[in-house]
Design an enzyme around this catalytic site. Sequence first.
Site, PDB file in Angstrom:
ATOM      1  N   GLY A  40     -20.243   1.781  -3.527  1.00 42.92           N
ATOM      2  CA  GLY A  40     -19.005   2.310  -4.126  1.00 42.92           C
ATOM      3  C   GLY A  40     -18.105   1.250  -4.730  1.00 42.92           C
ATOM      4  CG  LEU A 188       4.930  -0.968 -10.927  1.00 42.49           C
ATOM      5  CD1 LEU A 188       5.304  -0.308 -12.233  1.00 42.49           C
ATOM      6  CD2 LEU A 188       6.166  -1.606 -10.278  1.00 42.49           C
ATOM      7  CG  MET A 321     -10.617  -4.805 -15.756  1.00 42.86           C
ATOM      8  SD  MET A 321     -10.087  -6.229 -14.794  1.00 42.86           S
ATOM      9  CE  MET A 321     -11.247  -7.467 -15.320  1.00 42.86           C
ATOM     10  CG  HIS A 447       6.012  31.289 -17.805  1.00 44.32           C
ATOM     11  ND1 HIS A 447       6.813  30.174 -17.976  1.00 44.32           N
ATOM     12  CD2 HIS A 447       6.764  32.208 -17.146  1.00 44.32           C
ATOM     13  CE1 HIS A 447       8.012  30.421 -17.456  1.00 44.32           C
ATOM     14  NE2 HIS A 447       8.008  31.651 -16.945  1.00 44.32           N
TER      15      HIS A 447
HETATM   16  P1  FAD Z   1     -16.696  -2.754  -8.919  1.00 45.17           P
HETATM   17  O1  FAD Z   1     -16.155  -1.465  -8.444  1.00 45.17           O
HETATM   18  O2  FAD Z   1     -15.868  -3.961  -8.718  1.00 45.17           O
HETATM   19  O3  FAD Z   1     -18.100  -2.928  -8.202  1.00 45.17           O
HETATM   20  C1  FAD Z   1     -18.863  -4.064  -8.333  1.00 45.17           C
HETATM   21  C2  FAD Z   1     -19.785  -4.176  -7.145  1.00 45.17           C
HETATM   22  O4  FAD Z   1     -20.710  -5.217  -7.390  1.00 45.17           O
HETATM   23  C3  FAD Z   1     -19.082  -4.550  -5.844  1.00 45.17           C
HETATM   24  O5  FAD Z   1     -19.414  -3.627  -4.828  1.00 45.17           O
HETATM   25  C4  FAD Z   1     -19.618  -5.950  -5.505  1.00 45.17           C
HETATM   26  O6  FAD Z   1     -19.778  -6.150  -4.111  1.00 45.17           O
HETATM   27  C5  FAD Z   1     -20.965  -5.908  -6.193  1.00 45.17           C
HETATM   28  N1  FAD Z   1     -21.486  -7.238  -6.552  1.00 45.17           N
HETATM   29  C6  FAD Z   1     -20.848  -8.243  -7.201  1.00 45.17           C
HETATM   30  N2  FAD Z   1     -21.676  -9.284  -7.397  1.00 45.17           N
HETATM   31  C7  FAD Z   1     -22.853  -8.912  -6.850  1.00 45.17           C
HETATM   32  C8  FAD Z   1     -24.111  -9.564  -6.731  1.00 45.17           C
HETATM   33  N3  FAD Z   1     -24.317 -10.772  -7.248  1.00 45.17           N
HETATM   34  N4  FAD Z   1     -25.092  -8.911  -6.089  1.00 45.17           N
HETATM   35  C9  FAD Z   1     -24.909  -7.668  -5.569  1.00 45.17           C
HETATM   36  N5  FAD Z   1     -23.760  -7.018  -5.675  1.00 45.17           N
HETATM   37  C10 FAD Z   1     -22.747  -7.622  -6.304  1.00 45.17           C
HETATM   38  N6  FAD Z   1      -9.244   2.253 -11.382  1.00 45.17           N
HETATM   39  C11 FAD Z   1      -8.999   3.541 -11.743  1.00 45.17           C
HETATM   40  O7  FAD Z   1      -9.565   4.005 -12.722  1.00 45.17           O
HETATM   41  N7  FAD Z   1      -8.143   4.323 -11.010  1.00 45.17           N
HETATM   42  C12 FAD Z   1      -7.505   3.859  -9.928  1.00 45.17           C
HETATM   43  O8  FAD Z   1      -6.745   4.593  -9.301  1.00 45.17           O
HETATM   44  C13 FAD Z   1      -7.719   2.519  -9.534  1.00 45.17           C
HETATM   45  N8  FAD Z   1      -7.110   2.011  -8.457  1.00 45.17           N
HETATM   46  C14 FAD Z   1      -7.358   0.727  -8.082  1.00 45.17           C
HETATM   47  C15 FAD Z   1      -6.665   0.215  -6.982  1.00 45.17           C
HETATM   48  C16 FAD Z   1      -6.890  -1.083  -6.587  1.00 45.17           C
HETATM   49  C17 FAD Z   1      -6.152  -1.608  -5.388  1.00 45.17           C
HETATM   50  C18 FAD Z   1      -7.828  -1.892  -7.286  1.00 45.17           C
HETATM   51  C19 FAD Z   1      -8.106  -3.284  -6.841  1.00 45.17           C
HETATM   52  C20 FAD Z   1      -8.497  -1.398  -8.386  1.00 45.17           C
HETATM   53  C21 FAD Z   1      -8.262  -0.088  -8.798  1.00 45.17           C
HETATM   54  N9  FAD Z   1      -8.894   0.452  -9.922  1.00 45.17           N
HETATM   55  C22 FAD Z   1      -8.631   1.738 -10.302  1.00 45.17           C
HETATM   56  C23 FAD Z   1      -9.850  -0.325 -10.721  1.00 45.17           C
HETATM   57  C24 FAD Z   1     -11.289   0.062 -10.330  1.00 45.17           C
HETATM   58  O9  FAD Z   1     -11.465  -0.166  -8.953  1.00 45.17           O
HETATM   59  C25 FAD Z   1     -12.276  -0.745 -11.140  1.00 45.17           C
HETATM   60  O10 FAD Z   1     -12.009  -0.579 -12.516  1.00 45.17           O
HETATM   61  C26 FAD Z   1     -13.699  -0.280 -10.862  1.00 45.17           C
HETATM   62  O11 FAD Z   1     -14.000  -0.396  -9.497  1.00 45.17           O
HETATM   63  C27 FAD Z   1     -14.707  -1.083 -11.690  1.00 45.17           C
HETATM   64  O12 FAD Z   1     -15.989  -0.637 -11.400  1.00 45.17           O
HETATM   65  P2  FAD Z   1     -17.251  -1.595 -11.542  1.00 45.17           P
HETATM   66  O13 FAD Z   1     -18.414  -0.732 -11.189  1.00 45.17           O
HETATM   67  O14 FAD Z   1     -17.236  -2.254 -12.851  1.00 45.17           O
HETATM   68  O15 FAD Z   1     -17.057  -2.735 -10.461  1.00 45.17           O
HETATM   69  P1  NAI Z   2      -2.032  -5.533 -14.366  1.00 45.89           P
HETATM   70  O1  NAI Z   2      -2.659  -6.234 -15.484  1.00 45.89           O
HETATM   71  O2  NAI Z   2      -1.891  -4.053 -14.420  1.00 45.89           O
HETATM   72  O3  NAI Z   2      -0.568  -6.101 -14.129  1.00 45.89           O
HETATM   73  C1  NAI Z   2      -0.333  -7.436 -13.842  1.00 45.89           C
HETATM   74  C2  NAI Z   2       1.131  -7.725 -14.093  1.00 45.89           C
HETATM   75  O4  NAI Z   2       1.417  -9.013 -13.609  1.00 45.89           O
HETATM   76  C3  NAI Z   2       1.505  -7.702 -15.561  1.00 45.89           C
HETATM   77  O5  NAI Z   2       2.676  -6.940 -15.716  1.00 45.89           O
HETATM   78  C4  NAI Z   2       1.724  -9.176 -15.893  1.00 45.89           C
HETATM   79  O6  NAI Z   2       2.669  -9.371 -16.924  1.00 45.89           O
HETATM   80  C5  NAI Z   2       2.213  -9.703 -14.564  1.00 45.89           C
HETATM   81  N1  NAI Z   2       2.008 -11.125 -14.346  1.00 45.89           N
HETATM   82  C6  NAI Z   2       0.948 -11.898 -14.692  1.00 45.89           C
HETATM   83  N2  NAI Z   2       1.123 -13.169 -14.269  1.00 45.89           N
HETATM   84  C7  NAI Z   2       2.313 -13.201 -13.623  1.00 45.89           C
HETATM   85  C8  NAI Z   2       3.035 -14.200 -12.945  1.00 45.89           C
HETATM   86  N3  NAI Z   2       2.573 -15.435 -12.829  1.00 45.89           N
HETATM   87  N4  NAI Z   2       4.236 -13.882 -12.394  1.00 45.89           N
HETATM   88  C9  NAI Z   2       4.738 -12.612 -12.486  1.00 45.89           C
HETATM   89  N5  NAI Z   2       4.077 -11.623 -13.121  1.00 45.89           N
HETATM   90  C10 NAI Z   2       2.875 -11.897 -13.670  1.00 45.89           C
HETATM   91  O7  NAI Z   2      -2.839  -6.001 -13.071  1.00 45.89           O
HETATM   92  P2  NAI Z   2      -2.877  -5.444 -11.584  1.00 45.89           P
HETATM   93  O8  NAI Z   2      -1.683  -4.618 -11.285  1.00 45.89           O
HETATM   94  O9  NAI Z   2      -3.190  -6.619 -10.740  1.00 45.89           O
HETATM   95  O10 NAI Z   2      -4.138  -4.500 -11.617  1.00 45.89           O
HETATM   96  C11 NAI Z   2      -5.387  -4.985 -12.073  1.00 45.89           C
HETATM   97  C12 NAI Z   2      -6.153  -3.899 -12.748  1.00 45.89           C
HETATM   98  O11 NAI Z   2      -6.657  -2.973 -11.799  1.00 45.89           O
HETATM   99  C13 NAI Z   2      -5.283  -3.056 -13.675  1.00 45.89           C
HETATM  100  O12 NAI Z   2      -5.162  -3.638 -14.936  1.00 45.89           O
HETATM  101  C14 NAI Z   2      -6.064  -1.789 -13.747  1.00 45.89           C
HETATM  102  O13 NAI Z   2      -7.027  -1.934 -14.743  1.00 45.89           O
HETATM  103  C15 NAI Z   2      -6.733  -1.702 -12.383  1.00 45.89           C
HETATM  104  N6  NAI Z   2      -6.013  -0.733 -11.558  1.00 45.89           N
HETATM  105  C16 NAI Z   2      -5.895   0.543 -11.990  1.00 45.89           C
HETATM  106  C17 NAI Z   2      -5.203   1.471 -11.271  1.00 45.89           C
HETATM  107  C18 NAI Z   2      -5.062   2.831 -11.808  1.00 45.89           C
HETATM  108  O14 NAI Z   2      -5.755   3.178 -12.742  1.00 45.89           O
HETATM  109  N7  NAI Z   2      -4.184   3.656 -11.253  1.00 45.89           N
HETATM  110  C19 NAI Z   2      -4.582   1.140  -9.989  1.00 45.89           C
HETATM  111  C20 NAI Z   2      -4.742  -0.254  -9.638  1.00 45.89           C
HETATM  112  C21 NAI Z   2      -5.449  -1.131 -10.390  1.00 45.89           C
END
Ligand code: FAD
Ligand code: NAI
Length: 468
Positions: A40, A188, A321, A447
Amino acid sequence: MADAYDVVVIGSGPGGYVCAIKAAQLGLKTAVVEKRETFGGTCLNIGCIPSKALLHASELFEEAGHDFASLGIKVNKPKLDLKAMMGHKDKTVEANVNGVAFLFKKNKIDSFIGTGRIAAPGKVDVTNGSGETQTIEAKNIVIATGSDSAALPGIDIDEKTVVTSTGALELNSVPEKMIVVGAGVIGLEMGSVWRRLGSEVTVVEFLDRVLPGMDGDVGKQFQRMLTKQGMTFKLSSKVTGVNKEGNRLKVSVEPANGGETDTLEADIVLVAIGRKPYTDGLGLAEAGVALDDKGRVKTDAHFKTNVDGIYAIGDVIAGPMLAHKAEDEGMAIAEILAGDVGHVNYNVIPNVVYTYPEVASVGKTEEELKEAGVEYVVGKFPFMANGRARAMLHTDGFVKILADKKTDRVLGGHIVGFGAGDMIHEIAVLMEFGGSSEDLGRTCHAHPTLSEAVREAGLATFAKPIHM
Ligand code: FAD
Ligand code: NAI
């Protein structure tokens, strides 16, 4: 040596696991390599799913404490059982990661737990926790290794007091004071969770606005709403150091362009300044796979790297991302490898921030249209004028539609409001079909629903709204 596969996917996040399932459904012999113990990826284990479990629970906690009385419901002040709330989050994660394991079995996908390294095109070495390595052969390799939190230079992350999102999902007590570095999505969302549970949250952001990349109007209004909820913002500022003094943290904050240092105190500092592509240990340099200037795996429009038989999708390549972007790329590459047509429409990728209220967008922002020199019209409708929103006491926010001035084709939609993350999809479908604001405004909406505000914003774009 294990059997030869049509495709081996490295990484089982939303990109990798969806790719594997789709490939298997299309008749390809498929394997997945994952270095975590559970499937996952970031999303299910330490990202989307656990954060949404805490966002939901903390939102209800706050609602029970503040809004029930206005609805005529008398309850005693709610008490937080943080352990039980974390338990809910952990159970949610467990159910989801087990769901992926079940789907792998159901679709006859072989899985290998261990770190994958591309030994050569067509060959992946998998090293397990005991250091044993086996080689898997495959006609095609899909890199889906995702991303990792970006570090702040000079600041040590221990995931106990100075944390990334991973540590912020695991705190075992409510910090009195939390400093969040970065007013992006993670800052946020996680800042909202801990503020609702009782922390004093200060967000330090480098730029002069929150949620860069989102529509400017939306960012401004949303910041006002969060401020009203009790979050403090220090914009155009940067954190330059964190020192531990006893069990308190002294955080040095400077204006973004330099100037006098201010020292803030905190129990927890959350660093949320973005994420970086994860390619450690994959052996890309040795395999000759090229990266771009941001360290992302470079691909063409069909997810192919510069090496034949090696593809990449998800957070590790260019683009937003987001889990659903990774999933769509996973499906598209599986279709391409099966000889079908696979395609992702990057113009219609919704983006949702799961705060209260939610913020959702799809397509272009007003700033992007201005920069591209596109002539556009704007239609806006506030939830205050929506009957259902009033009945639910969810009147904060608005819907904003951007349409081409000449053709009326909808180019972007932005919603701040309760349920925005669900409502955004009617604008996404409209845009996929090249629809106009008139199409939206003339579509009968039930509605009383919050979605009527989306229709009214459509009406406001090509004509006039009725209820305003
Ligand atoms: P990942 O989910 O990062 O999966 C990559 C996998 O590859 C991992 O399990 C890792 O262990 C594995 N891996 C890495 N290198 C190797 C290797 N060499 N061999 C074997 N396995 C390996 N996105 C949303 O759209 N909605 C959200 O609400 C949202 N919330 C988020 C909240 C947080 C706190 C964070 C951190 C991210 C959030 N994101 C959200 C972003 C989302 O998690 C990522 O965009 C998404 O997981 C990317 O999917 P991926 O498959 O590219 O990689
Ligand atoms: P982000 O790119 O959304 O925000 C990072 C923020 O940090 C920006 O506003 C940037 O200007 C600021 N920043 C950068 N360097 C700084 C510094 N030195 N000091 C102060 N501020 C600084 O990145 P974030 O929140 O870490 O999330 C990473 C990614 O994960 C997101 O871009 C998103 O793609 C994904 N994500 C998506 C979610 C969703 O879809 N609901 C939830 C959480 C993560």
